[in-house]
Design a protein around this motif. Structure first.
Motif, PDB file in Angstrom:
ATOM      1  N   PRO A  51       0.605  -1.264  -0.001  1.00 60.92           N
ATOM      2  CA  PRO A  51       0.026  -0.033   0.007  1.00 60.92           C
ATOM      3  C   PRO A  51       0.805   1.152  -0.035  1.00 60.92           C
ATOM      4  O   PRO A  51       0.380   2.205  -0.427  1.00 60.92           O
ATOM      5  CB  PRO A  51      -0.910  -0.179   1.367  1.00 60.92           C
ATOM      6  N   GLN A  52       2.074   0.981   0.479  1.00 63.96           N
ATOM      7  CA  GLN A  52       3.060   2.404   0.232  1.00 63.96           C
ATOM      8  C   GLN A  52       4.295   2.018  -0.180  1.00 63.96           C
ATOM      9  O   GLN A  52       5.014   0.941   0.473  1.00 63.96           O
ATOM     10  CB  GLN A  52       3.138   3.008   1.913  1.00 63.96           C
ATOM     11  N   GLY A  54       7.893   3.921  -1.389  1.00 63.84           N
ATOM     12  CA  GLY A  54       8.581   5.217  -1.593  1.00 63.84           C
ATOM     13  C   GLY A  54       9.298   5.328  -2.900  1.00 63.84           C
ATOM     14  O   GLY A  54       9.444   4.345  -3.739  1.00 63.84           O
ATOM     15  N   HIS A  72       4.726  -1.375   4.366  1.00 68.68           N
ATOM     16  CA  HIS A  72       5.010  -0.008   3.822  1.00 68.68           C
ATOM     17  C   HIS A  72       6.519   0.345   3.767  1.00 68.68           C
ATOM     18  O   HIS A  72       7.383   0.005   4.513  1.00 68.68           O
ATOM     19  CB  HIS A  72       4.463   0.739   5.202  1.00 68.68           C
ATOM     20  N   GLY A  74       9.804   2.820   2.830  1.00 67.19           N
ATOM     21  CA  GLY A  74       9.977   4.258   2.644  1.00 67.19           C
ATOM     22  C   GLY A  74      10.689   4.530   1.515  1.00 67.19           C
ATOM     23  O   GLY A  74      10.796   3.805   0.462  1.00 67.19           O
ATOM     24  N   GLU A  75      11.791   5.715   1.093  1.00 72.45           N
ATOM     25  CA  GLU A  75      12.388   6.101  -0.011  1.00 72.45           C
ATOM     26  C   GLU A  75      13.587   5.411   0.139  1.00 72.45           C
ATOM     27  O   GLU A  75      14.023   5.415   1.260  1.00 72.45           O
ATOM     28  CB  GLU A  75      12.291   7.672   0.064  1.00 72.45           C
ATOM     29  N   THR A  95       1.723  -6.112   9.788  1.00 74.88           N
ATOM     30  CA  THR A  95       2.066  -4.935   9.296  1.00 74.88           C
ATOM     31  C   THR A  95       3.670  -4.945   9.459  1.00 74.88           C
ATOM     32  O   THR A  95       4.167  -5.524  10.178  1.00 74.88           O
ATOM     33  CB  THR A  95       1.682  -3.680  10.006  1.00 74.88           C
TER      34      THR A  95
END
Length: 220
Positions: A51-52, A54, A72, A74-75, A95
């Motif tokens: 869902p996420q 980066g 999730h 990140g970048e 998660t």
């Protein structure tokens, strides 16, 4: 992206001893960018259910993802598989959060409930982080043996180290090769052994030397 291009250009010049005007510099830059493009596509495909996801996330080699929960990322995260494949397993209702600038190389992450990886964390080949003692077993068995794991910013987890359920690893901590961590690790502590024990704490100079190394790797 500008930082990535600048880092690639500087690395080519340093390795070849060439000036920025040398014609081979930009030819090699195009070649490297093509390779990075393939790694970007590899990561996007492997992590397509997250869902996420980066910017500037790359995967080198085979990234194995089993995604039934929430992931999730990140970048500027790197998923490398130079020795063994990096494996991410997120089960239903779980998660897995991976912060910016992490470098994960051939590690195994198994989330039945919750695993949080901070910013700038380095995970070495064959390191294992699992928040349950019951890998893929029945739900009732998993619930009885599951506890969330948190890895602090700029922590280093060495080769074959194992982080057990319910453990928190502090900021800048170093987990030694083959260590089995069953209790919380304070900030900037160096632990080793089975079970892992505190060997020492990093001095300010050592903290400065190790801080941000994962970010430097992911900038290349």
């Amino acid at each position: 992206m500008k930082r990535l291009l600048a880092a690639q250009l500087q690395q080519i010049q340093t390795e070849g001893g060439w000036s920025s005007r040398h014609p081979l510099v930009y030819l090699l830059l195009v070649w490297r960018l093509a390779g990075l493009g393939w790694r970007w596509l590899t990561a996007r495909w492997a992590l397509r259910g997250a869902p996420q996801l980066g910017k500037l996330v790359f995967a080198k080699g085979r990234l194995q993802v089993q995604l039934r929960g929430a992931l999730h990322v990140g970048e500027r995260v790197r998923f490398w598989s130079t020795i063994v494949p990096t494996q991410l397993r997120v089960y239903r209702g779980a998660t897995l959060v991976i912060g910016d600038d992490c470098f994960i190389n051939g590690s195994l992450l198994v989330a039945h409930q919750s695993i949080t990886i901070g910013r700038g964390v380095y995970l070495a080949p064959m390191a294992q982080i699992a928040d349950s003692y019951a890998f893929g077993m029945a739900t009732a068995s998993v619930a009885a043996s599951t506890a969330p794991i948190c890895i602090g910013d700029q922590a280093w987890i060495a080769t074959r180290a194992i982080i057990l359920p319910g453990v928190s690893v502090g900021r800048g901590a170093v987990v030694g090769v083959g260590a089995v961590v069953d209790t919380d690790v304070p900030d900037y502590a160096v632990v080793a052994g089975v079970p892992a024990k505190i060997i020492r704490f990093l001095e300010d100079q050592a903290r400065d030397a190790t801080a941000g190394l994962a970010e430097k790797i992911t900038a290349q």
